[in-house]
Design a protein around this motif. Structure first.
Motif: not given
Lengths: 266, 266
Positions: A257-262, A264-266
């Motif tokens: 899970l990316n916690v990155d403000g968007g 990368f979107m997966r």
């Protein structure tokens, strides 16, 4: 969400993201073992946790040293009990002075892989028996958005974090039948001591960032690459880790899970 | 509690996964608009929620019609004065009696895209201006692991769910600067009315399944494909939605999270 009566181990838990994760789990009631090589900081964080949840411990752990990892597993049982939750957070971005170079050396590759990937495997190996015996466990690995796609400037770091994602999936499949979930979090851009060095490196290695200060590189990347236009915080990561570590996520495994403000979107 | 005093809309909230989501959000303090076409089932969810102590209201909603989702959003604001969360959950497996056909017809393609894709677009378009003006909002779209990779069989359903993930990313980008998070959840194998239809379809299209009941077909599928070895539940999806719709996931947007016991790892 409640971790009362549960035991969590956080590698690299003394400072930065690891510390935020440890405090979050303690805040929800967990007893926490801080495994780190920074004794002074580990002591500070462990004392803070003691005040929050009533139980903590620390063990000086070099994750690349198998004997030390085995020592950590035993020390955890002896001090606060068998681990319910393992957070593999310890990581490095290169060998000594990596931030002063514009290229990766063989030592950068070796040491980064040794800590970020083999170290993670070492730690997971020594805790899996504690978890499989009780047919229950939660493992959360800290990867990075750098592992989502090859990028310029830190190839050895990106590759190691891509390996972390792969290792997460393999471990999830190996441990699924023992009712142990294994997931990963990819933190985005966080202004930590490590990112300050990443900024130095990017300014040297990426022409577009030439002449910028680390903070300017950081702010530029947020403006250019993060749809939410905001930096992420250790607390953001800790909240996502706590979700994966909780019963709410008992049927989620092998996910990253990316916690990155968007970013990368997966 | 994460949703104390908040208002959520759950489309398709009358049955199956949508019901699980509605109940989970209500348990965490939310008032819930159950937006559906199945009045009888929806009213029983409303009654169940109100017995738990929060407010709930049935709003007859056809997500394939923009005027209808506009009315749904207006109803939420009239009833509760604010709208914090939209869960676009309504979905179909095909046109009526799709499970009696071997391959999808043009009607099946149309129905899956009308509900599973345009339904999300309509719902989102009905709330986005309000959320932008307010600078706050959480949207969670229910896709499916069927949308993660193309498979033979009911290609229309898988394609529509892949589109649902893509649509989530598009709106995540668009709404990110306004403090609005848009994410998706991909449920795995859940025994719902939809899966019952799929099992009936498999029974009629594959001789190997001829002697099995739909539930047995489902259980075989679980045993063969879920690493954790068990089916997922509407509550599992509800909990993942509750996380993504909460402020604990404030820095997460544009992500699709599989709740599938490890069937697919992304």
């Amino acid at each position: 969400m409640n971790f009362k009566g549960q035991v969590a181990v956080v590698t690299g838990g003394a400072t930065g993201i690891g510390r935020a994760i440890a405090l979050k789990l303690a805040d929800k009631g967990a007893a926490v073992m801080i495994a780190d090589i920074n004794v002074a900081k580990a002591k500070e964080t462990a004392e803070e946790i003691e005040e929050i949840s009533g139980a903590s411990s620390l063990f000086v752990t070099d994750v690349t040293n198998v004997a030390a990892c085995e020592g950590l597993a035993q020390a955890t049982i002896d001090s606060i009990g068998a681990a319910d939750i393992l957070i593999n957070n310890a990581g490095i971005a290169g060998s000594a002075d990596w931030q002063t170079r514009s290229y990766s050396t063989e030592e950068d590759w070796k040491q980064t892989y040794q800590v970020n990937v083999i170290g993670m495997s070492n730690i997971t190996s020594v805790f899996r028996s504690q978890m499989t015996r009780r047919r229950s466990g939660r493992i959360v690995n800290i990867a990075s958005i750098a592992g989502r796609e090859g990028r310029p400037s830190l190839p050895h770091y990106s590759a190691s974090k891509a390996a972390v994602i792969s290792l997460t999936q393999s471990t999830a499949l190996e441990l699924a039948r023992s009712n142990i979930t294994v997931n990963a979090i990819c933190p985005g851009l966080l202004w930590t001591p490590m990112w300050e060095q990443v900024g130095d490196r990017h300014a040297q290695a990426i022409p577009a960032y030439e002449g910028l200060t680390p903070r300017e590189v950081f702010d530029t990347m947020i403006a250019e690459r993060i749809p939410m236009k905001k930096e992420q915080t250790p607390e953001d990561v800790a909240d996502a880790v706590a979700f994966f570590a909780s019963d709410d996520a008992k049927n989620i495994t092998g996910q990253t899970l990316n916690v990155d403000g968007g970013f990368f979107m997966r | 509690m994460d949703f104390e005093g908040k208002t959520a809309i759950v489309t398709g909230g009358a049955r199956g996964i949508g019901r699980g989501i509605a109940l989970e959000l209500a348990q965490r303090g939310s008032n819930v608009i159950v937006a559906d076409l199945d009045e009888e089932s929806a009213r029983s969810v409303v009654t169940e929620i109100m017995a738990g102590g929060t407010q709930s209201y049935y709003c007859e909603t056809d997500v394939t019609q923009q005027w209808s989702t506009d009315g749904m959003a207006e109803t939420a604001l009239e009833k509760y004065g604010q709208l914090d969360v939209l869960v676009n959950n309504a979905g179909v497996g095909g046109a009526p009696d799709f499970n009696s056909r071997k391959v999808p017809t043009v009607e099946d393609w149309q129905a899956t895209f009308d509900v599973n894709v345009y339904g999300i677009v309509n719902g989102t378009q009905s709330v986005e201006n309000y959320m932008i003006e307010r600078g706050y909002g959480k949207i969670v779209n229910i896709a499916s692991i069927a949308g993660r990779a193309g498979r033979p069989g009911f290609a229309s359903y898988g394609a529509s769910k892949a589109a649902a993930i893509n649509v989530s990313q598009a709106w995540a980008f668009k709404l990110a600067p306004h403090g609005i998070n848009v994410n998706a959840v991909c449920p795995g194998l859940i025994w719902t009315p939809l899966w019952q239809s799929i099992a009936e379809w498999r029974k009629s299209t594959d001789d190997q399944n001829a002697g099995l009941s739909p539930r047995q077909i489902f259980q075989h599928t679980v045993a063969e494909s879920v690493p954790l070895g068990r089916e997922q539940t509407p509550e599992d999806v509800g909990k993942a939605v509750a996380f993504l719709a909460s402020d604990r996931a404030r820095s997460i947007t544009g992500q699709a999270l599989n709740v599938d016991g490890g069937i697919r790892m992304n």
